[in-house]
Scaffold this active site. Structure first.
Site, PDB file in Angstrom:
ATOM      1  N   MET A  18     -82.121   4.073   2.074  1.00 51.98           N
ATOM      2  CA  MET A  18     -82.896   5.031   2.884  1.00 51.98           C
ATOM      3  C   MET A  18     -83.960   5.673   2.010  1.00 51.98           C
ATOM      4  O   MET A  18     -83.708   5.999   0.852  1.00 51.98           O
ATOM      5  CB  MET A  18     -81.966   6.111   3.450  1.00 51.98           C
ATOM      6  CG  MET A  18     -80.800   5.571   4.256  1.00 51.98           C
ATOM      7  SD  MET A  18     -79.894   6.897   5.078  1.00 51.98           S
ATOM      8  CE  MET A  18     -78.418   6.005   5.629  1.00 51.98           C
ATOM      9  N   HIS A  20     -79.326  -3.288   3.889  1.00 52.98           N
ATOM     10  CA  HIS A  20     -79.906  -2.743   5.112  1.00 52.98           C
ATOM     11  C   HIS A  20     -81.024  -1.781   4.714  1.00 52.98           C
ATOM     12  O   HIS A  20     -80.755  -0.686   4.222  1.00 52.98           O
ATOM     13  CB  HIS A  20     -78.797  -2.032   5.898  1.00 52.98           C
ATOM     14  CG  HIS A  20     -79.245  -1.374   7.162  1.00 52.98           C
ATOM     15  ND1 HIS A  20     -78.417  -0.525   7.863  1.00 52.98           N
ATOM     16  CD2 HIS A  20     -80.414  -1.426   7.861  1.00 52.98           C
ATOM     17  CE1 HIS A  20     -79.059  -0.095   8.948  1.00 52.98           C
ATOM     18  NE2 HIS A  20     -80.274  -0.611   8.955  1.00 52.98           N
ATOM     19  N   MET A  67     -77.972  -1.355  15.935  1.00 51.48           N
ATOM     20  CA  MET A  67     -77.457  -0.045  15.520  1.00 51.48           C
ATOM     21  C   MET A  67     -76.685   0.590  16.676  1.00 51.48           C
ATOM     22  O   MET A  67     -77.176   0.627  17.817  1.00 51.48           O
ATOM     23  CB  MET A  67     -78.601   0.885  15.096  1.00 51.48           C
ATOM     24  CG  MET A  67     -79.273   0.528  13.779  1.00 51.48           C
ATOM     25  SD  MET A  67     -78.163   0.417  12.353  1.00 51.48           S
ATOM     26  CE  MET A  67     -77.496   2.085  12.252  1.00 51.48           C
ATOM     27  N   ASP A  71     -76.710   0.447   2.112  1.00 52.37           N
ATOM     28  CA  ASP A  71     -77.689   1.186   2.921  1.00 52.37           C
ATOM     29  C   ASP A  71     -78.761   1.830   2.061  1.00 52.37           C
ATOM     30  O   ASP A  71     -78.484   2.729   1.267  1.00 52.37           O
ATOM     31  CB  ASP A  71     -76.969   2.270   3.728  1.00 52.37           C
ATOM     32  CG  ASP A  71     -76.135   1.681   4.853  1.00 52.37           C
ATOM     33  OD1 ASP A  71     -76.705   0.973   5.694  1.00 52.37           O
ATOM     34  OD2 ASP A  71     -74.915   1.918   4.875  1.00 52.37           O
ATOM     35  N   SER A 127     -69.250  -0.399   4.384  1.00 48.96           N
ATOM     36  CA  SER A 127     -70.520   0.209   3.970  1.00 48.96           C
ATOM     37  C   SER A 127     -70.245   1.187   2.845  1.00 48.96           C
ATOM     38  O   SER A 127     -69.523   2.174   3.024  1.00 48.96           O
ATOM     39  CB  SER A 127     -71.167   0.957   5.139  1.00 48.96           C
ATOM     40  OG  SER A 127     -72.195   1.794   4.638  1.00 48.96           O
ATOM     41  N   MET A 176     -83.482   0.786   5.480  1.00 49.10           N
ATOM     42  CA  MET A 176     -83.963   1.829   6.400  1.00 49.10           C
ATOM     43  C   MET A 176     -85.125   2.515   5.704  1.00 49.10           C
ATOM     44  O   MET A 176     -85.071   3.695   5.333  1.00 49.10           O
ATOM     45  CB  MET A 176     -82.820   2.798   6.722  1.00 49.10           C
ATOM     46  CG  MET A 176     -81.805   2.201   7.695  1.00 49.10           C
ATOM     47  SD  MET A 176     -80.246   3.087   7.687  1.00 49.10           S
ATOM     48  CE  MET A 176     -79.504   2.339   6.238  1.00 49.10           C
ATOM     49  N   ASP A 227     -73.480  -1.643  13.539  1.00 47.69           N
ATOM     50  CA  ASP A 227     -73.460  -0.676  12.445  1.00 47.69           C
ATOM     51  C   ASP A 227     -73.560   0.734  13.008  1.00 47.69           C
ATOM     52  O   ASP A 227     -74.559   1.076  13.640  1.00 47.69           O
ATOM     53  CB  ASP A 227     -74.659  -0.979  11.527  1.00 47.69           C
ATOM     54  CG  ASP A 227     -74.727  -0.084  10.299  1.00 47.69           C
ATOM     55  OD1 ASP A 227     -73.803   0.710  10.078  1.00 47.69           O
ATOM     56  OD2 ASP A 227     -75.727  -0.209   9.563  1.00 47.69           O
ATOM     57  N   HIS A 270     -71.817  -3.987   2.650  1.00 49.97           N
ATOM     58  CA  HIS A 270     -73.043  -3.464   3.284  1.00 49.97           C
ATOM     59  C   HIS A 270     -73.617  -2.333   2.434  1.00 49.97           C
ATOM     60  O   HIS A 270     -72.900  -1.423   2.025  1.00 49.97           O
ATOM     61  CB  HIS A 270     -72.678  -2.981   4.687  1.00 49.97           C
ATOM     62  CG  HIS A 270     -73.834  -2.560   5.525  1.00 49.97           C
ATOM     63  ND1 HIS A 270     -74.638  -3.462   6.198  1.00 49.97           N
ATOM     64  CD2 HIS A 270     -74.332  -1.332   5.822  1.00 49.97           C
ATOM     65  CE1 HIS A 270     -75.558  -2.801   6.882  1.00 49.97           C
ATOM     66  NE2 HIS A 270     -75.414  -1.503   6.654  1.00 49.97           N
TER      67      HIS A 270
HETATM   68  C1  DX5 Z   1     -76.163   4.564   8.997  1.00 47.88           C
HETATM   69  C2  DX5 Z   1     -75.940   3.349   8.128  1.00 47.88           C
HETATM   70  C3  DX5 Z   1     -74.572   2.836   8.239  1.00 47.88           C
HETATM   71  C4  DX5 Z   1     -73.493   3.809   7.835  1.00 47.88           C
HETATM   72  C5  DX5 Z   1     -72.415   3.659   8.841  1.00 47.88           C
HETATM   73  O1  DX5 Z   1     -77.491   4.851   9.156  1.00 47.88           O
HETATM   74  O2  DX5 Z   1     -76.831   2.292   8.437  1.00 47.88           O
HETATM   75  O3  DX5 Z   1     -74.377   1.573   7.579  1.00 47.88           O
HETATM   76  O4  DX5 Z   1     -72.962   3.602   6.551  1.00 47.88           O
HETATM   77  O5  DX5 Z   1     -71.478   4.649   8.624  1.00 47.88           O
HETATM   78  P1  DX5 Z   1     -70.269   4.899   9.636  1.00 47.88           P
HETATM   79  O6  DX5 Z   1     -69.471   3.634   9.680  1.00 47.88           O
HETATM   80  O7  DX5 Z   1     -69.560   6.050   9.019  1.00 47.88           O
HETATM   81  O8  DX5 Z   1     -70.888   5.221  10.970  1.00 47.88           O
HETATM   82 ZN    ZN Z   2     -76.301   0.243   7.572  1.00 46.73          ZN
END
Ligand code: DX5
Ligand code: ZN
Length: 223
Positions: free
Chosen positions: A40, A72, A143, A38, A11, A74, A178, A36
């Site tokens: 947000m 992903h 998650m 992310d 990620s 969010m 994740d 991956h």
């Molecule tokens: C968190 C993200 C993850 C994040 C995981 O909300 O969706 O993908 O990058 O990070 P680690 O592996 O540090 O928990």
């Molecule tokens: Zn993620």
């Protein structure tokens, strides 16, 4: 679904954004076949991270390595962003079931765009939430922390939940996990039925990210 790469998915949330291309290439060269990404929005989760323009910037290197870009979302109303990420080169687009009343519409839009749809459930969401979606997606992401930040602790009830999800999903979709995944937690996820393991801080926060990727990959197989 043999075209879906299994294994550890770095990620980039925990990468150094000032040298993002180098940090992505480092893990592609180490053998990562899923990157991956992310997204947000400051609403579905408190922070704001990165969007389609950044995805577009890294997608060519990901594809040149034969890897896939795993986006992903969010974000609230993910269906409104599908087109932008398709244009940016996303291969898989994962939508949180909690983020829209139109989750089936979002999944359909991703499939019709020729990309791979997935759905995501938060720790507080029961596995049954995907019952009527599983035949239309390639991946279900469970998650294993509450979304929003990297570096959180793996929730200890996660392996039992993954096993319940596996019982529901069977071989109809691949299970991804994740949050808090590292060499110590990945084995329990694999034994419970997960096949794709997102790891952010355990890779990019390590002194040697390539060694960390290899260690987590081995632990997924043998741990
Ligand atoms: C968190 C993200 C993850 C994040 C995981 O909300 O969706 O993908 O990058 O990070 P680690 O592996 O540090 O928990
Ligand atoms: Zn993620």
């Amino acid at each position: 679904m043999s075209e879906i790469p299994r294994g550890v998915a770095p990620s980039i949330l925990s990468a150094n954004f000032a040298r993002l291309g180098d940090d992505v290439q480092l893990l592609l060269d180490a053998g990562a076949r899923t990157i991956h990404f992310d997204v947000m929005d400051g609403h579905f989760v408190p922070p704001i991270t990165i969007g389609a323009d950044v995805a577009k910037a890294i997608a060519p290197a990901v594809h040149a390595a034969g890897a896939i870009l795993d986006v992903h979302l969010m974000v609230e109303r993910p269906e409104r962003h599908v087109e932008a990420f398709v244009e940016a080169g996303a291969d898989r687009i994962l939508c949180q079931v909690e983020a829209t009343p139109n989750i089936a519409f979002a999944v359909k839009a991703i499939r019709e765009a020729g990309r791979s749809p997935g759905v995501v459930i938060n720790p507080g969401t029961p596995v049954e939430a995907v019952t009527d979606l599983v035949d239309d997606v390639d991946v279900v992401l469970c998650m294993t922390v509450n979304p929003g930040w990297g570096g959180q602790r793996f929730l200890p009830g996660s392996p039992a939940k993954i096993a319940r999800l596996k019982a529901l999903v069977g071989d109809r979709a691949v299970i991804e996990v994740d949050g808090g995944v590292d060499a110590g937690t990945v084995g329990a996820c694999a034994r419970a039925g997960a096949e794709i393991f997102v790891a952010g801080s355990a890779i990019y926060g390590a002194a040697d990210p390539v060694a960390a990727f290899r260690e987590i990959s081995e632990a997924a197989l043998y741990g």
